[in-house]
Design a protein around this motif. Structure first.
Motif, PDB file in Angstrom:
ATOM      1  N   GLN A 405       0.820  -1.212   0.000  1.00 31.19           N
ATOM      2  CA  GLN A 405       0.000   0.000   0.000  1.00 31.19           C
ATOM      3  C   GLN A 405       0.857   1.266   0.000  1.00 31.19           C
ATOM      4  O   GLN A 405       0.721   2.138  -0.873  1.00 31.19           O
ATOM      5  CB  GLN A 405      -0.902  -0.025   1.231  1.00 31.19           C
ATOM      6  CG  GLN A 405      -1.730   1.209   1.450  1.00 31.19           C
ATOM      7  CD  GLN A 405      -2.413   1.173   2.806  1.00 31.19           C
ATOM      8  OE1 GLN A 405      -1.783   0.821   3.805  1.00 31.19           O
ATOM      9  NE2 GLN A 405      -3.678   1.519   2.849  1.00 31.19           N
ATOM     10  N   TRP A 425      -1.638  10.217   5.266  1.00 33.14           N
ATOM     11  CA  TRP A 425      -1.834   8.889   5.838  1.00 33.14           C
ATOM     12  C   TRP A 425      -3.090   8.924   6.689  1.00 33.14           C
ATOM     13  O   TRP A 425      -3.204   9.718   7.618  1.00 33.14           O
ATOM     14  CB  TRP A 425      -0.644   8.457   6.676  1.00 33.14           C
ATOM     15  CG  TRP A 425      -0.905   7.177   7.420  1.00 33.14           C
ATOM     16  CD1 TRP A 425      -1.235   7.034   8.736  1.00 33.14           C
ATOM     17  CD2 TRP A 425      -0.877   5.849   6.882  1.00 33.14           C
ATOM     18  NE1 TRP A 425      -1.418   5.710   9.050  1.00 33.14           N
ATOM     19  CE2 TRP A 425      -1.202   4.953   7.931  1.00 33.14           C
ATOM     20  CE3 TRP A 425      -0.611   5.329   5.614  1.00 33.14           C
ATOM     21  CZ2 TRP A 425      -1.257   3.581   7.753  1.00 33.14           C
ATOM     22  CZ3 TRP A 425      -0.672   3.949   5.434  1.00 33.14           C
ATOM     23  CH2 TRP A 425      -0.985   3.092   6.492  1.00 33.14           C
ATOM     24  N   HIS A 429      -7.857   4.017   6.378  1.00 34.53           N
ATOM     25  CA  HIS A 429      -7.487   3.566   5.042  1.00 34.53           C
ATOM     26  C   HIS A 429      -6.343   2.564   5.132  1.00 34.53           C
ATOM     27  O   HIS A 429      -6.413   1.465   4.573  1.00 34.53           O
ATOM     28  CB  HIS A 429      -7.069   4.771   4.195  1.00 34.53           C
ATOM     29  CG  HIS A 429      -6.690   4.442   2.786  1.00 34.53           C
ATOM     30  ND1 HIS A 429      -5.500   3.819   2.449  1.00 34.53           N
ATOM     31  CD2 HIS A 429      -7.338   4.658   1.608  1.00 34.53           C
ATOM     32  CE1 HIS A 429      -5.439   3.666   1.141  1.00 34.53           C
ATOM     33  NE2 HIS A 429      -6.531   4.159   0.606  1.00 34.53           N
ATOM     34  N   GLY A 430      -5.276   2.943   5.866  1.00 33.83           N
ATOM     35  CA  GLY A 430      -4.093   2.091   5.934  1.00 33.83           C
ATOM     36  C   GLY A 430      -4.316   0.827   6.723  1.00 33.83           C
ATOM     37  O   GLY A 430      -4.046  -0.284   6.239  1.00 33.83           O
ATOM     38  N   SER A 564      -3.115   7.034   0.204  1.00 31.81           N
ATOM     39  CA  SER A 564      -3.915   6.930   1.418  1.00 31.81           C
ATOM     40  C   SER A 564      -4.785   8.168   1.561  1.00 31.81           C
ATOM     41  O   SER A 564      -4.291   9.271   1.778  1.00 31.81           O
ATOM     42  CB  SER A 564      -3.010   6.783   2.643  1.00 31.81           C
ATOM     43  OG  SER A 564      -3.775   6.622   3.817  1.00 31.81           O
TER      44      SER A 564
END
Length: 575
Positions: A405, A425, A429-430, A564
Motif C-alpha cells: 500500500q 496517511w 485507510h491504511g 492513502s
C-alpha cells in the motif's frame, strides 16, 4: 521538492497542475516546520534538526493548514486526479484545524504515538550509512532538549486550560521517559555506540570528533528525558484525571480523524458485538480442525503453542522467519494478484530497538534509498514466538498489506503529487486495508493450514473486540452482562481482552494501555476493513449495473493508486 511530470496511473503523461503545486509546496513547508516528519518522509536537508513542539510552533503548523486550505479553495481542479486531491486535502487539513482548535495537539500524550515516543523513534529511520549522517544525528541529539522543552511547554499550556491526559497515560509515559533517561538502559547510549555507528565511523580524527559529539548528544538526550519524566510525575500527574474515558464529543472527532469517514458510533458498537460473535463462531469451527471434534478455541491454541514446528526461539530466529515469509509472499503474489513495482519488491524485516510490544511498518523514503521496513518491538521477557499467530501479521505489515500500500503510493510519481504520495496517511485507510489484506490472503489460499487460519481469525477477533472495548470505554456505554454489567471501564476492558485475545500478559497490557490513551485509533482497523469491503462491494454492484465484469485485481490497483485518503473520499473515487 520534485518537478516531475505526473500521469494518470495508466502510463500516460499528465502535466503537473496548479493544485499539485499547492500540495507540493505544503509538503515542503511542513517539512521545514516538522524536521522529524521530514525524516520520516525521506525529505533531505532536515535530519540535523528537531521539531519544535511549543505552543507557538503548534500554532504555526495549524496556520500552514489554514493558509493552504485558502489556497486550494481558489484553485480549480483540472482532472479526476485533482478532484481527489482537493477532496482529500479539504478533509485532512480541515480535521487538522479541528483538532488544533480542540486542544488535542497541544495535549498529546499516550503510550505509543505522542511526541515522547516520536522524538526517539525517528532515530530508527534516520540515514545512518555515512559519517555525515552521524554528524547530523549528533546535532539532532544535542538539540533534543530544545524539543522536549517545547513539548513540556505545550503540555503545561494545555494543563492550564484543563486538558490533561488520563493518569494512566501520564504515569506510563513517565516510566518510558525514565528508561530513556537511565544511563544503564538508555537507548541513546546504546545507539551511538552501536554497530551502525561503528560501521560508518572510521579511525580518522574527523570521525573521532563525530563520536565525541554523539556521546555528548546521547547524554543531553538522556538528561532531557529525565527532565521530562520529572515533569510528568511531579507536575502533570497531580492534575491528571483518573477516568480513562474521553467522552462522546472528543471521541467522535478522533473517530473522524482516524477513519476519514463519519460513522454512527452506536451502530458501530452493536456491529462490533455481532462481528465478534461471528468471528468466534468461525474460530470454533477451525479449532475442531486443529484439535479434534468438540475442541474449544483454547484447546486448539494450547496444541498449536506446544507444537515445536510452529515455535521460534529468540528474536533473530523471529527476524529470519519474518523475512522468509515476506519474501515468499512477494514472489508468489507479484504478477498474479498484484503487479508490484520493482522498488517495492524489497522489504526489510527488523527487530526494533525498543521493547514495548508493538509491531509496525515504516514506509520507504521518497527515492527508495531507505526501503520499507517491518519492525517487531519485543519485550525483554518474551523469548518464544508462535508462527501460527504471526503469519497473518507478516501479510498485514508487508505484502499485500502496508508495504504494498505505502510503497505503491510512493512509487506513483507519475500520477500523484508529493502530498498524496508521501505525506497523507489515514489510519482507517491504511489499517483497514492491511486487515482487508489479511482476509484476502485467507481467501487466496495462503492461510489454508488450520493453524495459520486460526491465527488470522485470532487477529480478526482481537480487532473486533477492540471496536467494542474502545467505543464502550470512551463513550461510557453499558457493559455486557458477562462482564458484570455496569459501565465500561479499564478493569472490565482487561477482563474482556483476556477473554478474547490470546496474547501474553506484557503484550496484552501494552495493548490495553494503548486503547485507553489513543481513542478511536484501534477501531480504525476493523471499521476500516468494513468500509473497504463496502466500497469493493459497491464497485462490484456498479459494474454489474453497467453490464461490465468486475476485475478484483484492477479494483485493487485503482484503489492503491490513489494513495492513502479518507475512506469517504476513497468510496467516492472508486464508485
Amino acid at each position: 521538492m520534485t518537478t516531475h511530470p505526473a500521469g494518470d496511473g495508466a502510463g500516460h503523461a499528465r502535466a503537473r497542475s496548479a493544485l499539485d503545486d499547492v500540495a507540493n509546496a505544503f509538503v515542503q513547508r511542513s517539512a521545514a516546520l516538522d524536521p522529524f516528519g521530514a525524516t520520516a518522509l525521506g525529505i533531505p536537508g532536515h535530519d540535523h534538526l528537531v521539531t519544535d513542539y511549543s505552543p507557538a510552533a503548534v500554532d504555526a503548523r495549524a496556520e500552514l493548514s489554514r493558509t493552504t486550505l485558502d489556497e486550494i479553495s481558489r484553485t480549480s481542479p483540472v482532472d479526476a486526479v485533482d478532484e481527489v486531491t482537493l477532496a482529500a486535502m479539504r478533509e485532512r487539513l480541515g480535521l487538522d484545524l479541528e483538532l488544533h482548535a480542540a486542544g488535542e495537539v497541544h495535549s498529546s500524550l499516550n503510550v505509543i504515538a505522542s511526541p515522547l515516543q516520536g522524538m526517539r523513534d525517528v532515530l530508527d529511520i534516520a540515514p545512518q550509512g555515512t559519517s555525515e549522517h552521524w554528524e547530523a544525528i549528533a546535532a539532532r541529539l544535542s538539540a533534543l532538549p530544545q524539543a522536549i522543552e517545547g513539548y513540556v511547554e505545550s503540555l503545561r499550556w494545555s494543563a492550564g486550560r484543563g486538558r490533561v491526559a488520563a493518569l494512566l497515560q501520564v504515569t506510563e509515559c513517565a516510566a518510558q521517559a525514565d528508561e530513556l533517561a537511565d544511563p544503564a538502559t538508555s537507548f541513546f547510549t546504546e545507539f551511538v555506540h552501536g554497530p551502525a555507528a561503528a560501521a560508518a565511523l572510521d579511525d580518522s580524527s574527523a570521525c573521532a570528533a563525530v563520536r565525541k559529539e554523539l556521546e555528548h548528544g546521547a547524554r543531553a538526550a538522556s538528561e532531557a528525558y529525565g527532565t521530562l519524566a520529572r515533569f510528568l510525575r511531579e507536575e502533570l500527574a497531580p492534575l491528571a484525571p483518573l477516568d480513562d474515558a474521553v467522552g462522546r464529543d472528543r471521541y467522535a472527532l478522533a473517530s473522524r480523524y482516524f477513519l476519514g469517514a463519519t460513522v454512527d458510533l452506536d451502530e458501530t458498537y452493536e456491529w462490533g458485538l455481532e462481528e465478534l460473535a461471528r468471528v468466534v463462531e468461525e474460530q470454533t469451527a477451525v479449532a475442531a480442525q486443529v484439535a479434534g471434534r468438540g475442541a474449544t478455541v483454547a484447546e486448539a491454541v494450547e496444541r498449536l503453542d506446544a507444537d515445536p514446528s510452529r515455535t521460534l526461539h529468540g528474536t533473530e530466529e523471529l527476524r529470519r522467519w519474518m523475512q522468509e515469509t515476506s519474501d515468499d509472499a512477494v514472489r508468489s503474489l507479484n504478477g498474479v494478484h498484484f503487479d508490484i513495482p520493482d522498488p517495492v519488491l524489497d522489504l526489510e524485516c527488523r527487530i526494533a530497538p525498543t521493547q514495548t510490544g508493538g509491531i509496525y511498518y515504516t514506509p520507504p523514503s521518497d527515492d527508495f534509498s531507505r526501503p520499507g521496513r517491518m519492525w517487531w518491538s519485543v519485550p525483554a521477557e518474551v523469548t518464544e514466538f508462535s508462527t501460527w499467530r504471526e503469519k497473518t501479521t507478516v501479510f498485514h505489515e508487508g505484502v499485500p498489506g502496508h508495504h504494498l500500500q505505502a510503497g505503491q503510493a510512493v512509487h506513483e510519481r507519475g500520477t500523484l503529487n508529493d502530498w498524496r504520495r508521501l505525506a497523507c496517511w489515514v489510519s482507517g485507510h491504511g489499517e483497514g486495508w492491511a486487515l482487508y489484506a489479511e482476509r484476502l490472503m485467507a481467501d487466496l489460499g495462503y492461510l489454508d493450514d488450520p493453524g495459520d487460519r486460526l491465527g488470522m481469525l485470532d487477529a480478526q477477533r482481537m480487532r473486533a473486540a477492540r471496536v467494542v472495548l474502545d467505543i464502550g470505554v470512551h463513550l461510557r456505554k453499558p457493559a455486557p452482562a458477562d462482564l458484570g454489567g455496569g459501565v465500561w471501564d479499564a478493569a472490565k476492558a482487561w477482563d474482556f481482552l483476556n477473554a478474547n485475545v490470546s496474547m501474553t500478559g506484557p503484550f496484552l497490557r501494552f495493548e490495553l494501555n494503548r486503547y485507553l490513551g489513543w481513542p478511536g485509533q484501534a477501531p480504525s482497523y476493523k471499521v476500516g476493513q468494513r468500509l473497504w469491503e463496502q466500497t469493493r462491494d459497491a464497485a462490484r454492484e456498479s459494474a454489474a449495473r453497467a453490464g461490465q465484469p468486475f476485475d478484483i485485481k484492477q479494483f485493487h490497483a485503482r484503489a492503491l493508486g490513489l494513495g492513502s485518503v479518507g475512506l469517504d473520499v476513497l468510496k467516492d473515487a472508486l464508485t
